[in-house]
Design a protein around this motif. Sequence first.
Motif: not given
Length: 356
Positions: A125-132, A280-296, A88-91
């Motif tokens: 592996t456990v942390r990289d697995g959670v991030r992936a 504007r470019s992202l809007f035209l593509k209907g694309a999204t940006v997400s931030f990877l924070n595996d601590e959530v 496991g991962i300690l909090p």
Amino acid sequence: MKALYCQQNSPGEEMTFVFQERENLPPTRDNDVKVQVRACALSWIDTKLLSEIKLEKELLPVGREISGVVLEVGRKVTFFQPDDEVVGILPLDSEESGLCEVVLVHEHYLVRKPEKVCWVEAAGTVRDGVRAYTALHYLSHVSPGKTVLVMDGASPFGTIAIQLAQHRGAKVISTAYSLEDKQYLERLRLPVGIRQPLVARVIDVSNGKIDVAESCLEETGGLGVDIVLDAGVKLYSAEDESASKSQLLPHKHDIITLLGVGGHWITTEKNLQLDPPDSRSLFLKGATVSFLNDEVWNLSNIQQGKYIPILEDIMEKLSSSIFRPQLDEPIPLYEAKVSMEIVQKNQARKRQVIKF
């Protein structure tokens, strides 16, 4: 009993890592599990994040990804019993250093380790697995037929992300920062059956001459990729960027260019700045940006019901060789200080794991 901690006397000052003699552990509380640690992986400590959520202290415990044997359980523990093998991962707010012979952990941060999986692989592996899983399953919903670009695929995290994306039926493209990385990625194969490469195309960016966006558009017939998983981005023009590593990173405009319609950009860049033309470019593509924070997962108790199945699935995939982590040779405890200094400076290319 000794444990490893890190000390930072003032902001911006280099961290020092020290072994501290620990007093006896407090009595096991109702939901606690006492674990004899067999292996502990080392990860970079985000002091800025800890400061922002008011968890900064004089001595920060080091080592959170652990595997070991249950010695004792609290009276309300239902998932484990003595002699169970766990991982496991300690909090984030844990007072415990994973680099200690025995630790106390709440049962909701642990899952059983499969018998086939060794201690070092489980912890490594456990942390990289959670991030992936966070990036590909929850933020971008990877599925068969999608095209995924994994930046720096030869890193420990990149390797697991490639294996998860390919297992889910996606076509994977990856970038390599050196000839050695390129050869490693080209050697990645399925563990059983037809030994086809896991990466459909490896883009070698080490000489700075290859255009990542152009290569991706060529590979996808001009449609662009569905999911981009970056390893950092260049925010400014070349003359404003000083660090040598940043020269190999793609510019944010390149990533937006290579994204397909409805694409997902998963970024690890905490300070990402998008100008109006970028948006504007992202809007035209209907694309999204997400931030990877595996601590959530550990910052909100409401996520606990999803978090435990993720850990269990990571162990199941490790047991069936779907996940084959990028690990360095196991390191003895007396070398933990030196190894942690290398990790904190981002100089380790493979996951560092301490074996007890």
